[in-house]
Design a protein around this motif. Structure first.
Motif, PDB file in Angstrom:
ATOM      1  N   PHE A 146     -32.510 -36.126  52.114  1.00 42.38           N
ATOM      2  CA  PHE A 146     -31.900 -35.098  52.391  1.00 42.38           C
ATOM      3  C   PHE A 146     -32.380 -33.844  51.489  1.00 42.38           C
ATOM      4  CE2 PHE A 146     -28.207 -37.629  54.283  1.00 42.38           C
ATOM      5  CZ  PHE A 146     -28.329 -37.294  55.585  1.00 42.38           C
ATOM      6  N   GLN A 204     -27.950 -34.918  43.724  1.00 40.76           N
ATOM      7  CA  GLN A 204     -26.951 -35.224  42.807  1.00 40.76           C
ATOM      8  C   GLN A 204     -25.817 -36.112  43.132  1.00 40.76           C
ATOM      9  OE1 GLN A 204     -26.448 -34.086  39.425  1.00 40.76           O
ATOM     10  NE2 GLN A 204     -28.321 -33.277  39.465  1.00 40.76           N
ATOM     11  N   LEU A 205     -25.650 -36.233  44.513  1.00 47.68           N
ATOM     12  CA  LEU A 205     -24.548 -36.963  44.910  1.00 47.68           C
ATOM     13  C   LEU A 205     -24.746 -38.450  45.545  1.00 47.68           C
ATOM     14  CD1 LEU A 205     -22.578 -34.073  46.835  1.00 47.68           C
ATOM     15  CD2 LEU A 205     -22.086 -34.870  44.328  1.00 47.68           C
ATOM     16  N   GLY A 206     -26.156 -38.856  45.275  1.00 49.00           N
ATOM     17  CA  GLY A 206     -26.410 -40.154  45.822  1.00 49.00           C
ATOM     18  C   GLY A 206     -26.707 -40.476  47.243  1.00 49.00           C
ATOM     19  N   TRP A 207     -26.663 -39.289  48.053  1.00 45.78           N
ATOM     20  CA  TRP A 207     -26.945 -39.368  49.357  1.00 45.78           C
ATOM     21  C   TRP A 207     -28.488 -39.767  49.377  1.00 45.78           C
ATOM     22  CZ3 TRP A 207     -25.161 -34.299  51.760  1.00 45.78           C
ATOM     23  CH2 TRP A 207     -23.517 -34.049  51.716  1.00 45.78           C
ATOM     24  N   TRP A 208     -28.961 -40.080  50.689  1.00 50.88           N
ATOM     25  CA  TRP A 208     -30.347 -40.664  51.208  1.00 50.88           C
ATOM     26  C   TRP A 208     -31.357 -39.246  50.486  1.00 50.88           C
ATOM     27  CZ3 TRP A 208     -33.473 -38.489  55.430  1.00 50.88           C
ATOM     28  CH2 TRP A 208     -34.492 -39.002  55.550  1.00 50.88           C
ATOM     29  N   LEU A 263     -27.558 -30.016  51.298  1.00 49.71           N
ATOM     30  CA  LEU A 263     -28.433 -31.274  51.482  1.00 49.71           C
ATOM     31  C   LEU A 263     -29.073 -31.414  50.107  1.00 49.71           C
ATOM     32  CD1 LEU A 263     -30.031 -30.489  55.064  1.00 49.71           C
ATOM     33  CD2 LEU A 263     -28.440 -32.382  54.344  1.00 49.71           C
ATOM     34  N   GLY A 297     -26.519 -32.903  47.853  1.00 52.13           N
ATOM     35  CA  GLY A 297     -26.377 -34.399  48.178  1.00 52.13           C
ATOM     36  C   GLY A 297     -27.576 -35.204  47.939  1.00 52.13           C
ATOM     37  N   GLY A 298     -28.658 -34.731  48.329  1.00 50.80           N
ATOM     38  CA  GLY A 298     -29.799 -35.439  47.978  1.00 50.80           C
ATOM     39  C   GLY A 298     -30.102 -35.772  46.651  1.00 50.80           C
TER      40      GLY A 298
END
Length: 179
Positions: free
Chosen positions: A83, A76-80, A70, A73-74
């Motif tokens: 997260f 580095q990976l451009g998720w919401w 999480l 993702g939140g």
């Protein structure tokens, strides 16, 4: 995501984790996951690998994975972005758990800390009463930061007929045996 919303999400996650930890401890670790958790309910050897590590430590690794994913993702990976706050809340709960459970209660890291507040005395005693039972069944107090009163836990252990209770250390070592 705004800082106030993120901090609120972080704090809500830390609070949620206490409930999650209770469920995992009660119905997984003392259920199908006992094969790992059992190592935590046995006496620890004074020397060797078993003195520092136990199979139960793998739960820390398992529970860290969602936090890492999480956060990654939140951030580095451009998720919401929420997260990342949730991942940070899970990590914070893990740090609180480590400090309370491994450092204060089980003294796996030596400190001079002695619980003085009523709250700290209560949760330490509740966790020690949890460990008074060395078996998968019959244990009490599965929370880590929220715990019933010790007198209620003692009464419950007595009501259960003390099934699975460990022998007191003094009886094992003969420390209080009559000469």
């Amino acid at each position: 995501m705004s800082w106030p919303a993120g901090i609120l999400l972080f704090l809500a996650t830390v609070a949620f984790m206490e409930g999650f930890a209770y469920v995992m401890h009660r119905w997984v670790m003392h259920g199908p996951g006992w094969f790992l958790h059992e190592s935590h309910h046995r006496e620890r050897p004074e020397k060797g690998v078993g003195a520092r590590f136990e199979w139960n430590d793998l739960y820390g690794v398992i529970f860290a994975i969602p936090s890492i994913v999480l956060l990654l993702g939140g951030v580095q990976l451009g998720w919401w972005p929420g997260f990342a706050w949730i991942g940070a809340g899970i990590a914070a709960y893990g740090a609180i758990y480590f400090g309370f459970h491994d450092v204060i209660v089980h003294e796996r890291v030596r400190t001079r800390y002695l619980p003085k507040s009523r709250y700290m005395k209560r949760i330490v005693q509740a966790h020690r009463l949890h460990h008074a039972v060395g078996t998968k069944e019959g244990t009490v107090s599965f929370g880590f930061l929220v715990a019933p009163r010790p007198d209620a836990l003692k009464a419950e252990l007595k009501r259960r007929g003390r099934a699975g209770m460990r022998e007191p250390r003094a009886a094992k070592t003969g420390a209080f045996a009559e000469d």
